[in-house]
Write an enzyme that holds these catalytic residues in place. Structure first.
Site, PDB file in Angstrom:
ATOM      1  N   THR A   1       0.824  -1.207   0.000  1.00 54.01           N
ATOM      2  CA  THR A   1       0.000   0.000   0.000  1.00 54.01           C
ATOM      3  C   THR A   1       0.858   1.256   0.000  1.00 54.01           C
ATOM      4  OG1 THR A   1      -1.714  -1.230   1.169  1.00 54.01           O
ATOM      5  CG2 THR A   1      -1.914   1.143   1.199  1.00 54.01           C
TER       6      THR A   1
ATOM      7  N   TYR B   1       4.648 -11.814   6.417  1.00 53.08           N
ATOM      8  CA  TYR B   1       3.461 -11.475   5.633  1.00 53.08           C
ATOM      9  C   TYR B   1       3.173 -12.620   4.665  1.00 53.08           C
ATOM     10  CZ  TYR B   1       0.374  -8.405   2.839  1.00 53.08           C
ATOM     11  OH  TYR B   1      -0.687  -7.847   2.182  1.00 53.08           O
TER      12      TYR B   1
ATOM     13  N   LYS C   1       1.232 -11.286   9.507  1.00 58.43           N
ATOM     14  CA  LYS C   1       0.163 -10.576   8.818  1.00 58.43           C
ATOM     15  C   LYS C   1      -0.448 -11.574   7.841  1.00 58.43           C
ATOM     16  CE  LYS C   1      -0.867  -6.748   5.694  1.00 58.43           C
ATOM     17  NZ  LYS C   1      -0.319  -5.700   4.795  1.00 58.43           N
TER      18      LYS C   1
ATOM     19  N   VAL D   1      -3.519  -5.348  10.353  1.00 62.26           N
ATOM     20  CA  VAL D   1      -2.725  -4.399   9.576  1.00 62.26           C
ATOM     21  C   VAL D   1      -3.642  -3.967   8.443  1.00 62.26           C
ATOM     22  CG1 VAL D   1      -0.652  -4.024   8.215  1.00 62.26           C
ATOM     23  CG2 VAL D   1      -0.580  -5.553  10.194  1.00 62.26           C
TER      24      VAL D   1
END
Length: 285
Positions: A37, A125, A153, A193
């Site tokens: 992002t 992640y 995550k 998150v």
């Protein structure tokens, strides 16, 4: 956190600090910078170091600053991890290698080598929709034995696999998919998150707090009320919609770097309707 750019697509460090302060003021207790992002695929290592420094200087005494340190080249990921540590990051976010589709042993080797490269704690992640390879339960359990790998995550949308890892490790489990935050908390997750927290951090925080206090009814009500926000932000690429929304609110400019592009008028109109339906202040249907 998105990474603000000027209209000429250069990095805007003043806006980086303004946005970081805004997000913490809105109720976020940590910020992940230089993630997907944050347009990490199209920002340089030097730019990413500057972003970490700017955010730590702005809010590092009020929020945890987690720096993305990801690459499908393990040596490059280590370089990014060390730069983030040098810049003052409090922790690292490390995605499993993408595109080259390593076997599970390669995923494990990558994660542990990056974790070995600094003294910072690591959040792994797992997002197979982007990387092409999911992290298997056994691989995650092995990785959890590393003293610096402390959190996940999770954007895999596999509640069974997540349950098994949580049952066998002490990893702190964060949703990496806004819509699955409450379902993951029901099996042992501790937070999220979030992309949507650019706009609705307080409501997400209220949902998490309600669930943790045992008020499942309120948590569920808040979850259902947020669905239009989640849908709106992910009808197309999430950072494009998020920057467009923040620009509309006057928080930052909305420029994105290629190959990402600005929303079309039709896409922005739909986003406006979705956010209005989700009760986001500043958007009217």
């Amino acid at each position: 956190m998105v990474t603000p750019f000027r209209s000429d697509l250069s990095l805007d460090l003043d806006a980086v600090q303004q946005l970081a302060t805004y997000l913490v003021d809105q109720g976020n207790d940590g910020l992940v910078v230089n993630g997907t992002t944050g347009e990490s695929p199209t920002t340089t290592d030097h730019e990413q170091e500057l972003v970490v420094r700017a955010v730590v200087d702005a809010v590092g005494d009020r929020a945890m600053v987690i720096a993305g340190a990801s690459s499908n080249d393990t040596v490059h990921a280590i370089e990014r991890a060390r730069l983030a540590a040098k810049a003052g990051a409090h922790a690292l976010l490390v995605v499993s290698p993408y595109y080259n589709r390593p076997p599970q042993e390669g995923v494990f080797t990558h994660l542990t080598m990056v974790a070995d490269s600094t003294e910072l704690p690591v959040m792994v992640y797992d997002i197979p929709g982007r990387t092409g390879v999911a992290i298997d339960v056994e691989t995650m359990v092995r990785a959890a034995e590393h003293e610096k790998i402390v959190a996940v995550k999770d954007a895999k949308a596999d509640l069974e696999a997540s349950s098994w890892v949580m049952a066998r490790t002490d990893l702190a489990w964060y949703s990496g998919d806004d819509v699955l935050t409450l379902p993951l908390m029901s099996i042992g997750g501790v937070g999220v998150v979030s992309v949507a927290a650019h706009l609705v951090a307080r409501r997400i925080g209220e949902m998490i707090a309600a669930y943790e206090s045992g008020d499942v009814f309120t948590a569920t009500r808040l979850h259902l009320g947020l669905l239009p926000v989640y849908t709106g932000l992910f009808r197309t690429q999430g950072l494009m919609t998020t920057k467009a929304a923040l620009s509309q609110l006057g928080v930052i400019g909305g420029a994105v770097r290629p190959p990402l592009v600005d929303l079309t008028q039709e896409e922005f109109a739909t986003l406006t309707l979705d956010l209005a339906d989700g009760g986001v202040e500043g958007f009217i249907a």
